[in-house]
Design a protein around this motif. Sequence first.
Motif, PDB file in Angstrom:
ATOM      1  N   ASP A   1      93.519  97.604 157.147  1.00  0.00           N
ATOM      2  CA  ASP A   1      93.930  96.652 156.098  1.00  0.00           C
ATOM      3  C   ASP A   1      93.632  97.192 154.702  1.00  0.00           C
TER       4      ASP A   1
ATOM      5  N   MET B   1      96.545  99.399 153.291  1.00  0.00           N
ATOM      6  CA  MET B   1      97.902  98.844 153.313  1.00  0.00           C
ATOM      7  C   MET B   1      98.260  98.207 151.975  1.00  0.00           C
ATOM      8  N   LYS B   2      99.514  98.326 151.635  1.00  0.00           N
ATOM      9  CA  LYS B   2     100.052  97.626 150.472  1.00  0.00           C
ATOM     10  C   LYS B   2     101.468  97.181 150.830  1.00  0.00           C
ATOM     11  N   THR B   3     101.684  95.865 150.730  1.00  0.00           N
ATOM     12  CA  THR B   3     102.969  95.246 151.125  1.00  0.00           C
ATOM     13  C   THR B   3     103.394  95.698 152.522  1.00  0.00           C
ATOM     14  N   GLY B   4     102.392  95.738 153.419  1.00  0.00           N
ATOM     15  CA  GLY B   4     102.674  96.043 154.822  1.00  0.00           C
ATOM     16  C   GLY B   4     102.883  97.503 155.137  1.00  0.00           C
ATOM     17  N   ILE B   5     102.735  98.371 154.160  1.00  0.00           N
ATOM     18  CA  ILE B   5     102.948  99.818 154.384  1.00  0.00           C
ATOM     19  C   ILE B   5     101.606 100.551 154.290  1.00  0.00           C
ATOM     20  N   ILE B   6     101.326 101.367 155.307  1.00  0.00           N
ATOM     21  CA  ILE B   6     100.062 102.120 155.349  1.00  0.00           C
ATOM     22  C   ILE B   6     100.158 103.336 154.432  1.00  0.00           C
ATOM     23  N   SER B   7      99.117 103.532 153.623  1.00  0.00           N
ATOM     24  CA  SER B   7      99.018 104.723 152.781  1.00  0.00           C
ATOM     25  C   SER B   7      98.260 105.805 153.545  1.00  0.00           C
ATOM     26  N   TYR B   8      98.997 106.762 154.084  1.00  0.00           N
ATOM     27  CA  TYR B   8      98.356 107.834 154.854  1.00  0.00           C
ATOM     28  C   TYR B   8      97.538 108.761 153.959  1.00  0.00           C
TER      29      TYR B   8
END
Length: 500
Positions: A362, A365-372
Amino acid sequence: MNENHEVTLHLKNISKSFPGVKALRNVNLEVYKGEVHALVGENGAGKSTLLNIMKGIYMADEGEIIYEGQPVAIKGPGHASKIGINMVHQELNLVPELTVGQNILLGNEPVRGGIIHYSALYKQCEKILRELGCTFKATEKVGNLSVANMQMVAIGRCLMHRSKVVALDEPTASLSENEIKHLFAVINKLKEAGTAIIYVSHRLEELFEIADRVTVFRDGEHIATKNIGDVTRNSLVELMVGRNVSEYMAHSNNYSTDEEVLRVENLTSEGAFEKVSFSLKKGEILGFSGLVGAGRTDVMRAIFGADKYESGEIFLNGKKVEIKSCEAAIKSGIALLPEERKAQGFIKGMSNSMNINISSLDNFMKTGIISYRKISNNTSYYINELKITPPNPITHTNNLSGGNQQKIVLAKWMSVKSQIIIFDEPTRGLDIGAKSEIYRLMDEFVKNGGSIIMVSSELPEILGMSDRIIVMHEGRITGMLDGRDATEVEILHYAMGGEQ
């Protein structure tokens, strides 16, 4: 020990390489008839590789095996057993659905008229069990036995093969004090009968009780062989790690404050623990001691929400909380490093990176997109901070040493910013260097304001790392002690049911 120093087994000038790794470099191990020869070293020192060569699981690249004075080429584990060389592995190789007798004589069953003669089988096995002082029957299903009794079955299999060499790999890792005493009595019987015993253990205190000599391996090389009476714990540790670690328990300062972060009142789970009450301070390491079955792990699982409890109350930072799931505990800032780290601490098929970040996705995540990119940065930070080796984020955690696996689990909980970490048997099965690293990380965590509950069956660990000590017996708290003043005698008094 045989005073004539008759050599039963000599693993001579053994070398072994695996892709990219020189596991053994020209090592030697001589084991006398009727002695207990301890083999020690950190994880990766080459102990297991040498024993696997002895048992015929691996073939040496160089060197020879001399057995009872003659060179021998061991063609496999079956051949080793046939000539009298056996090993009791830490992970016991038994068939739980078969009986004790069937396990002991597996592959060597007496046959009459083309079918197994069970009457003769059980009669033969009952004789072996009596020799070992076992109280269970040969007809008992192995799956119903305790770990200690399963170990006796594995040793019984060695007796059946009339073993002249028996290697025991971490034999006391899951045993209680009474079970260890029984095991040592059996080992002494084997010694008297002339059996040569190779004893592998990370519990150095045991070696001074059971071993005659000790051989130290480090980084695949033979460092020294000494009479056990000629070494101290500290000198043995220095030989193992190549540096002075007499102060390897890193918790010399008490960082606890008056601020209470956790309070448990009258926590009760029928049949497991009863009216357990204690508090935990900010910056404190609170040790939980007791014999196997005292209920310590049950209490910790209840606090973490993994198991239900019937009654009692839990307060976090002065506020009453209802922790009904592990997820609720994690959100409340409580983490648990479980006793069975391989089964419960991490996911075997996942990489270091995913195991570190699995509970804190969590945060990335930002707006449901994971920052790898953030996951990669977090992984790199903890790999460097905790000195995880190899420092490769895509390596599967299951392929790491026990100490580095424990660091991965710790990194997972530090990633979710846990304020209270419960360590259940934090260094079980770890070598002395890995233990030192875990202790250092625990000390840093409380120094920075975190709080730790540590469940441990190792008294030196409890005494060396705890600011306060709680002792349990059969599900009840029987003693509360100051970590600076407590003694082993006091802890054992309360662990066996003595009252304050």
